[in-house]
Structures are given as C-alpha cells and as structure tokens.
Design a protein around this motif. Sequence first.
Motif, PDB file in Angstrom:
ATOM      1  N   VAL A 190       0.849  -1.064  -0.026  1.00  0.00           N
ATOM      2  CA  VAL A 190      -0.177   0.017   0.213  1.00  0.00           C
ATOM      3  C   VAL A 190       0.960   1.159  -0.087  1.00  0.00           C
ATOM      4  O   VAL A 190       1.671   1.332   0.836  1.00  0.00           O
TER       5      VAL A 190
ATOM      6  N   ILE B 118      -1.402  -5.372   1.749  1.00  0.00           N
ATOM      7  CA  ILE B 118      -2.773  -5.400   2.062  1.00  0.00           C
ATOM      8  C   ILE B 118      -3.074  -6.569   3.340  1.00  0.00           C
ATOM      9  O   ILE B 118      -3.997  -6.329   4.042  1.00  0.00           O
TER      10      ILE B 118
ATOM     11  N   ILE C 184      -2.533  -4.890   6.254  1.00  0.00           N
ATOM     12  CA  ILE C 184      -3.333  -4.031   6.979  1.00  0.00           C
ATOM     13  C   ILE C 184      -4.782  -4.658   7.305  1.00  0.00           C
ATOM     14  O   ILE C 184      -5.386  -4.262   8.415  1.00  0.00           O
ATOM     15  N   TYR C 185      -5.163  -5.849   6.783  1.00  0.00           N
ATOM     16  CA  TYR C 185      -6.119  -6.709   7.046  1.00  0.00           C
ATOM     17  C   TYR C 185      -6.153  -7.106   8.405  1.00  0.00           C
ATOM     18  O   TYR C 185      -6.982  -6.840   9.207  1.00  0.00           O
TER      19      TYR C 185
ATOM     20  N   LYS D 125      -8.815  -3.611   9.517  1.00  0.00           N
ATOM     21  CA  LYS D 125      -9.661  -4.271   8.797  1.00  0.00           C
ATOM     22  C   LYS D 125     -10.591  -3.177   8.366  1.00  0.00           C
ATOM     23  O   LYS D 125     -10.766  -3.157   6.980  1.00  0.00           O
TER      24      LYS D 125
ATOM     25  N   LEU E 246      -9.132  -0.930   5.551  1.00  0.00           N
ATOM     26  CA  LEU E 246      -9.338  -1.388   4.079  1.00  0.00           C
ATOM     27  C   LEU E 246     -10.701  -1.883   3.663  1.00  0.00           C
ATOM     28  O   LEU E 246     -10.682  -1.473   2.537  1.00  0.00           O
TER      29      LEU E 246
ATOM     30  N   ALA F 251      -7.910  -4.104  -3.066  1.00  0.00           N
ATOM     31  CA  ALA F 251      -8.553  -4.220  -1.868  1.00  0.00           C
ATOM     32  C   ALA F 251      -9.777  -5.019  -2.111  1.00  0.00           C
ATOM     33  O   ALA F 251     -10.198  -5.896  -1.210  1.00  0.00           O
TER      34      ALA F 251
END
Length: 448
Positions: free
Chosen positions: A398, A410, A413-414, A418, A421, A443
């Motif tokens: 990202v 990603i 970040i999830y 979450k 995202l 995403a």
Amino acid sequence: MYELRPYQKIAMDNIKKFIDGPEGASIVVLPTGAGKSLCIAETAIYIDSPLIVLQYSKEILKQNYEKYISYGFKAEIFSASLKSRKIGRVTFATIGSIVNNVEDFKMMGVKHICLDECDFAAKTSNQIGQFIKALKVKKVIGFTATPLNLSNTMAGSTLKMLNETRGSIFKNICHITQCHQMVIEKFWTPIDYRSVNVNTSMLKLNTTQNDYTQESLNEYLEQNNISKHIYHYCEKLEKAKHILVFVDSINYAEEMAAKIPNAACIHSKLSISERDEKIAGFRSGKYRVAINVGILAVGFDFPKLQVIIHARPTNSLRIWYQTIGRIVRIHPDKPICLVVDLSGNLAKFGKIEELKFVHHPEFGWYLRNKDRNLTTNPRIEAYKTTKRLASSAKDYIVMFGKYKDKKKTIADIYNEDKRYLEWIAFGEFSPFTPDAIKLKEMAQVYLK
C-alpha cells in the motif's frame, strides 16, 4: 432374464430416482462394453408408458431393439433406413426419421424419451431438441460413454462436459460408472499399450478447431512412415486372428489393404452390402485385418477383437476413447488385448481406463486423467482466477494515505486495520490517481 451386474443395478437405481422425480433431462454415463442396451431395455420396462428410444444410426437401433425384445416384450421400429415406420408402446427410432411425426407421437401420449449416444444430438436448437420441445416431453434420459462436447471458441477448441455446454438439452448427470471400475470388477479386458515415437509437429487444426486438416494428416503419415509401422505390426503379431486398424483417409486405407495379406478396407463409400460383407468377413476370420475409416469407431461390438493399431491422430478425446473402447469387451479366449499407438494420442489423452469423472459439490463434474484436467469447467476456471488475483492482492504494498511510507501489504493492513481496508475497498473512498485506483481494485479482490 438377465442378472444385472453390480454397477448396472446402481445405474438403474439412479435412473429410477430420476424418472420418479421432477421433469428434466439427465445423462447416464456407462463406459464402452458396460451393457448400455441392457440398461436402456430395463429403463423402457420400468417406464411402462409410451416411450421413444432414439439413436443416430440403424446399427445401434438394431442392437437396442434386439436387447429389449429378448425380454419377451413387443416393440416397433420407426426408421427409414430399416424400411419400417411403425409406432408402438415402445418405439425404437432413428433421429432423422421421426422429426416430422410429432403429432403421431403426441396422439400416443409419449412423455419420455431415451436418447442413446446423446452427445451426438444434445442441442436445444437442433432437430432432436426441437422435436423434444414440440412433443412436450417430461423426461429425457441420455445414455453415453462420453458426455463431452468439443467446441470452437475464440481461444481455440475447448472440451467441456456435456451438461456444462451452452445450449445442451442436459443440465445434470444422474449416474456415472467409472472406467477403472470396469477393470477392477473384471468387466474390461486389461489393455497392453505400446506406442511408437512419432513427430506430431506438422499437425494443424482445421477451421472448426475440432480436428486436424487432411493435408497435415497426410504429411503426418508420410513423415512418420506410418505404412511401414502398420505393415510391421500386422506381420509381427502373426498369432492375432483379428486386427483392427484405424486411419483417417479412404485412399490411404485402400492402399494399405492392398499391401497387407487377408485385409479388408471398410469405409463410407462402400455400398451397404459391400460394407456388411466385409464386416461379417472380419468377424468370421475371412479377413484377418480390417483397415477402417470412421465406420467401426462407435457401436462395433466384437469381443474377439485382440489388437487395435491406432494410426489416426485426433484432437477429439471422444474419438480416442470410442476407438480404443472397441477392444475392451471380455472374451474367454482373450486374457489381454493390445493397442499399438501410432497416432500420438496416448501421450495426449492417456490410457482410457485412467479417465475419471470427478464431482465437486460447488463446481460440478469434470474429467481428469491422473493429474491432468481434460475438460474446461467455467466455474473452476473462475475460481482459479479469483484465487490467483487474491494471492497477488495479499502481497500488494500500500503506497497511499496513512500507510504510504510504511511498506505494509494489504494482508498486513487486514490484520491490523480491517475497517480501513474495507473503507478503501467498498466505502466512500474515490480514487483518481493510478496508484489509488489500483489499491482499491486489489483491496476489493482481497476482501471478496
């Protein structure tokens, strides 16, 4: 009268469940030599109401008709080629002969059709499809060993399961007997395969993409010296009383038959009486070798057949399966049979006894040979694409917003944020730069 084999009993149980269920059209898959005509006869007896049994050739019609009447029941034949146009409680008919007789069969109250070799005539748009629609049939039971359709697409030829093919009459399969089951239960003669190393690079697909051009096939025969190999094996296998050779050219077949002692050439340009005489002569042993062009590939039932020499390269798995299937029928004098592959088809498609129809609860049926998928299943392909995209999405770094300089993927970040995202993927976030647009796409793929 007949004691059904274990797999035939299972097949009939499944056929009866389909007949007793909702309206529709379903396929019964029985390998070559599995007793399809017996199951058709049993089905006709179970239905016990006006029924049409359809087949595309008079030879297969005669086989099915004779099996049914051997139970002691009466049936009629509706076929121009057999010079009979009679209708009864059970009517055995060729497809081309009945298409203009819808009203006659309506008056009989026909609501069921058995369609043999259903992969030949399984389209809603063709003659048989229109006949079934006009007759308002409730149930269509299709029988085949090869529920496959080879079609031409923008990407080339594609092999699909018949029930997965656009426009097919059939949307489901109610029974499959696997080829390996026939071997395990000793209802097929074990096959010894021998292949000659051949060069197939010159083979070119024709405009339908379904098979090769005649010019490239001729070049194949010449460059690989196929005549020499055929002659060699016919001479070498001197103890074999019956050898069936598959080729793709009438001229070539006649040329080979002239060179090989006690050989007959069997093809479509012969008169019916000439063809019948040569087939009978091959069965009796008058002719030791039959050089065949497209006549004995389907429905030729000759358990004594010992050797097949296959010199017909093809892009059709159905042709490969059906031709090799001529040799598997059991006979007390045939503990093993021999297939000599001069076509490259063994390497392309594999051994027929290793073909396996696989069912996935989400994706449906598809065909495999060991570790290879031979049919294309749109749902499986879509799933694979989604998985590939999801796999690439999870590692996407990202380069936007609060994570711009943190080198987070990603997937990172999830796990950490979450909701952020989800806002990027499906929220009010409206990207306008190429990086931001790509991030939103990735995403969405990851979160689906």
